[in-house]
Design a protein around this motif. Structure first.
Motif, PDB file in Angstrom:
ATOM      1  N   PRO A  91      44.853  42.127  42.385  1.00  0.00           N
ATOM      2  CA  PRO A  91      43.500  42.665  42.519  1.00  0.00           C
ATOM      3  C   PRO A  91      42.472  41.614  42.228  1.00  0.00           C
ATOM      4  N   LEU A  92      42.583  40.622  41.308  1.00  0.00           N
ATOM      5  CA  LEU A  92      41.870  39.671  41.079  1.00  0.00           C
ATOM      6  C   LEU A  92      41.521  38.594  42.129  1.00  0.00           C
ATOM      7  N   VAL A  93      42.439  38.499  43.135  1.00  0.00           N
ATOM      8  CA  VAL A  93      42.054  38.079  44.249  1.00  0.00           C
ATOM      9  C   VAL A  93      41.591  39.018  45.345  1.00  0.00           C
ATOM     10  N   SER A  94      41.980  39.852  45.673  1.00  0.00           N
ATOM     11  CA  SER A  94      41.831  40.832  46.761  1.00  0.00           C
ATOM     12  C   SER A  94      40.865  41.779  46.423  1.00  0.00           C
ATOM     13  N   HIS A  95      40.468  41.919  45.167  1.00  0.00           N
ATOM     14  CA  HIS A  95      39.255  42.836  44.834  1.00  0.00           C
ATOM     15  C   HIS A  95      39.767  44.396  44.712  1.00  0.00           C
ATOM     16  N   GLY A  96      41.140  44.398  44.826  1.00  0.00           N
ATOM     17  CA  GLY A  96      41.590  45.830  44.620  1.00  0.00           C
ATOM     18  C   GLY A  96      42.126  46.406  46.017  1.00  0.00           C
ATOM     19  N   SER A  97      41.615  46.018  47.162  1.00  0.00           N
ATOM     20  CA  SER A  97      42.163  46.380  48.407  1.00  0.00           C
ATOM     21  C   SER A  97      42.242  47.659  48.338  1.00  0.00           C
ATOM     22  N   VAL A  98      43.292  48.514  48.490  1.00  0.00           N
ATOM     23  CA  VAL A  98      43.204  49.957  48.551  1.00  0.00           C
ATOM     24  C   VAL A  98      42.841  50.635  47.261  1.00  0.00           C
ATOM     25  N   MET A  99      42.450  50.036  46.422  1.00  0.00           N
ATOM     26  CA  MET A  99      41.946  50.308  45.030  1.00  0.00           C
ATOM     27  C   MET A  99      40.601  49.566  44.838  1.00  0.00           C
ATOM     28  N   SER A 100      39.719  49.816  45.508  1.00  0.00           N
ATOM     29  CA  SER A 100      38.534  48.991  45.906  1.00  0.00           C
ATOM     30  C   SER A 100      37.428  49.089  44.701  1.00  0.00           C
ATOM     31  N   ALA A 101      36.765  47.903  44.136  1.00  0.00           N
ATOM     32  CA  ALA A 101      35.948  47.923  43.090  1.00  0.00           C
ATOM     33  C   ALA A 101      35.274  46.537  43.270  1.00  0.00           C
ATOM     34  N   PRO A 102      33.833  46.549  43.233  1.00  0.00           N
ATOM     35  CA  PRO A 102      33.177  45.287  43.240  1.00  0.00           C
ATOM     36  C   PRO A 102      33.548  44.499  41.997  1.00  0.00           C
ATOM     37  N   ARG A 103      33.846  45.113  40.707  1.00  0.00           N
ATOM     38  CA  ARG A 103      34.047  44.339  39.470  1.00  0.00           C
ATOM     39  C   ARG A 103      35.549  44.678  38.918  1.00  0.00           C
ATOM     40  N   ILE A 104      36.623  44.582  39.999  1.00  0.00           N
ATOM     41  CA  ILE A 104      37.807  45.107  39.503  1.00  0.00           C
ATOM     42  C   ILE A 104      38.175  44.315  38.222  1.00  0.00           C
ATOM     43  N   LYS A 105      38.003  43.086  37.882  1.00  0.00           N
ATOM     44  CA  LYS A 105      38.427  42.444  36.737  1.00  0.00           C
ATOM     45  C   LYS A 105      38.017  43.279  35.522  1.00  0.00           C
ATOM     46  N   ASP A 106      36.584  43.509  35.588  1.00  0.00           N
ATOM     47  CA  ASP A 106      36.017  44.200  34.337  1.00  0.00           C
ATOM     48  C   ASP A 106      36.972  45.441  34.191  1.00  0.00           C
ATOM     49  N   GLN A 107      37.074  46.454  35.374  1.00  0.00           N
ATOM     50  CA  GLN A 107      37.700  47.605  35.257  1.00  0.00           C
ATOM     51  C   GLN A 107      39.181  47.485  34.386  1.00  0.00           C
ATOM     52  N   LEU A 108      40.233  46.310  34.911  1.00  0.00           N
ATOM     53  CA  LEU A 108      41.002  45.978  34.287  1.00  0.00           C
ATOM     54  C   LEU A 108      41.123  45.501  32.881  1.00  0.00           C
ATOM     55  N   ASN A 109      40.165  45.016  32.593  1.00  0.00           N
ATOM     56  CA  ASN A 109      39.913  44.427  31.304  1.00  0.00           C
ATOM     57  C   ASN A 109      39.560  45.685  30.267  1.00  0.00           C
ATOM     58  N   ALA A 110      38.786  46.418  30.923  1.00  0.00           N
ATOM     59  CA  ALA A 110      38.347  47.727  30.112  1.00  0.00           C
ATOM     60  C   ALA A 110      39.786  48.455  29.637  1.00  0.00           C
ATOM     61  N   ILE A 111      40.729  48.510  30.615  1.00  0.00           N
ATOM     62  CA  ILE A 111      41.828  49.356  30.238  1.00  0.00           C
ATOM     63  C   ILE A 111      42.372  48.693  28.673  1.00  0.00           C
ATOM     64  N   VAL A 112      42.411  47.581  28.773  1.00  0.00           N
ATOM     65  CA  VAL A 112      43.044  46.684  27.632  1.00  0.00           C
ATOM     66  C   VAL A 112      42.114  46.882  26.419  1.00  0.00           C
ATOM     67  N   GLU A 113      40.733  46.776  26.565  1.00  0.00           N
ATOM     68  CA  GLU A 113      39.785  46.761  25.709  1.00  0.00           C
ATOM     69  C   GLU A 113      40.128  48.188  24.935  1.00  0.00           C
TER      70      GLU A 113
END
Length: 572
Positions: free
Chosen positions: A10-32
């Motif tokens: 998703p960091l390359v595809s922006h999430g595709s069928v799980m679409s978000a304009p800031r997918i990296k932020d969403q994934l990092n938020a899980i870890v945070e």
């Protein structure tokens, strides 16, 4: 709390069928917030580098998922209440998983038994977990089975249709219901003449087009209209398709490039660019992690004789006396001279949809007029809502079938698969690049800056074993074809695997920048033989292709390009 991504980047595809304009932020938020993101992939992709990586042998996802289910069920960690409420057939799934303990699948997947058991227990023990699969998981020999097992893992752990788990989108137009109403939400109502493959949502396997053109008899394809497509570079065995297209009575292309496919067309009709047309992403509204909707208007007039695709198709349909629609309602209107433009149809669907204004009966509801007043789009809700599974299931009992006969039969085919090929001992996977989108973007000069090259990613151990030097030409051969391109020696790829990006290797003069960039069509290594296609959906086998690799002796030569993978793997 735990997101497992299988075959996605998703960091390359922006999430595709799980679409978000800031997918990296969403994934990092899980870890945070103390959670984890685990990426299952043969390659340490951009996403895997950022989070946790589970290296897996290409096209063995089904075995890994079955082993995860085995541990969860065998340890008594399944969510019995969720299973009883949402599903039927758990006994058959339980029996299937019982046949695949991690100890029995480790040789195929190369994922250590202890790691599989630990991951299974962590998924089951997480308060909220989600299992997400994307293109890399569905291009193997059992892609439909893998898609089912991803859903089954979410369900068995109580994470299907639940906040923090695997959820459904909440669009203002329910595209799945629209598809049902117009009569194309089908499976297997028609079968291909070649191979007897079932249609999926009205579509038959693209890999069979050449054979359907060349095989005489009722239903033989004699004419084709291709809109915004370049199948000679997007299906296996492009040479076969190119030759078959020369035998058509009529070939029409709607495009704004001279491509490998339409260079033999009788007519090339110019389409508008995205800046010259109105747009509404109807099929994608259900993919957003935050409910969102947007309508965009054209910003410049179409150049020359260019028209929107729907205008061209509508004009052709009018000339030959048919209504260009799958909808019975639209055909009925057409017979009495009433036509719905896409703009009118979107307004109708919006206003009568779950968030529409019902033509003034629902205050604050949506209409096209309201969207046009907000060209940046509208966020419709802060979060998705759970509890919608019954609306998504087409079975009369509204339960997920964990014992579908077709899937159980595919699991038997999985068990019969041979895991080793002496002549072609390695496995090929695809790769999505950040500045590419399938085969579309290699003609954009700005995106090709920086001396971009088409490279085969090779593990250092394999490079040493086969005499491959970094930056030198290598030859990759499969039972179906051969390509040559420079090698990139890197430990991002697991040993025994080669990763080649798709979308390269244009030959048509119309794609001047892409043609100058060179490269090879990785799809020359895949097959259009019906026996090579996935049985349940007719998908081409594009991941885990058996190959061998060797250095190119003598002076380096340019790759000969036959086809490319326009729908190739995202992660792999």
């Amino acid at each position: 709390d735990l997101l497992m991504i299988v075959g996605g980047n998703p960091l390359v595809s922006h999430g595709s069928v799980m679409s978000a304009p800031r997918i990296k932020d969403q994934l990092n938020a899980i870890v945070e917030r103390g959670g984890r993101v685990v990426v299952v992939d043969p390659r340490r992709s951009e996403t895997a580098r950022e989070f946790e990586h589970v290296a897996v042998t290409p096209d063995t996802d089904a075995w890994l998922l079955l082993s995860l289910l085995h541990v969860i069920i065998d340890d008594g960690l399944e969510d019995s209440e969720a299973i009883a409420r949402q599903a039927s057939g758990i006994d058959r799934l339980r029996a299937l998983a019982a046949e695949h303990p991690p100890e029995a699948t480790e040789e195929r997947t190369r994922v250590p038994t202890d790691d599989v058991r630990r991951l299974a227990r962590e998924i089951a023990g997480a308060e909220h977990a989600a299992i997400y699969g994307r293109t890399g998981s569905c291009l193997g020999r059992n892609g439909t089975l893998v898609a089912f097992l991803l859903d089954a893992l979410n369900l068995v752990t109580g994470n299907l249709d639940r906040e923090g788990g695997a959820m459904f989108g909440d669009p203002p137009i329910r595209f799945d219901e629209v598809v049902e109403r117009i009569g194309v939400g089908t499976y297997g109502e028609v079968r291909s003449r070649i191979g007897g493959f079932p249609e999926v949502l009205g579509a038959l396997p693209a890999a069979l087009m050449a054979k359907e053109i060349r095989t005489p008899g009722k239903g033989q394809i004699r004419a084709m209209l291709i809109s915004a497509g370049n199948p000679v570079l997007s299906v296996p065995n492009g040479d076969e398709l190119s030759e078959a297209m020369r035998e058509l009575d009529l070939l029409v292309s709607i495009d704004f490039y001279r491509t490998e496919t339409n260079r033999e067309a009788d007519f090339i009709l110019p389409a508008t660019t995205f800046l010259e047309r109105e747009d509404f992403p109807l099929p994608f509204l259900a993919l957003y992690t935050t409910p969102f909707v947007q309508w965009t208007e054209p910003v410049v007039e179409p150049a020359g004789e260019a028209r929107q695709e729907w205008e061209i198709i509508d004009a052709i349909a009018g000339r030959i006396g048919v209504v260009a629609s799958s909808s019975g309602f639209a055909r009925l209107l057409g017979r009495v001279g009433i036509k719905l433009s896409p703009r009118s149809l979107v307004d109708l669907l919006l206003r009568t949809g779950p968030k529409g204004d019902l033509y003034g009966l629902r205050r604050g509801g949506l209409s096209l007029k309201k969207l046009r007043e907000k060209p940046s789009g509208m966020v419709l809700a802060e979060f998705l809502e759970a509890g919608v599974l019954e609306k998504k299931i087409r079975h009369p009992d509204k339960r997920v079938r964990l014992d579908a006969p077709e899937l159980l039969a595919d699991a038997e085919r999985l068990a019969a698969r041979n895991g080793h090929d002496g002549e072609y001992p390695m496995r090929l996977i695809g790769l999505r690049e950040l500045r590419s989108h399938n085969s579309w973007m290699h003609n954009a000069r700005l995106l090709m800056r920086g001396g971009r090259e088409h490279l085969a990613r090779v593990n250092p151990r394999d490079a040493q074993a086969h005499g491959i030097e970094d930056g030198e030409m290598c030859r990759i051969s499969s039972p179906h074809g051969t390509i040559e391109l420079p090698a990139k020696v890197t430990d991002e790829i697991v040993a025994g695997t080669v990763a080649v990006p798709h979308g390269w290797g244009h030959q048509s003069g119309g794609w001047s920048v892409a043609r100058e960039a060179g490269g090879a069509n990785v799809n020359a290594l895949s097959s259009s033989d019906p026996e090579e296609l996935e049985k349940l959906a007719g998908m081409s086998h594009l991941n885990g292709i058996p190959i061998r690799i060797e250095p190119v002796s003598g002076d380096p030569v340019g790759a000969r390009v036959d086809v490319d993978v326009a729908s190739a793997s995202e992660a792999a």
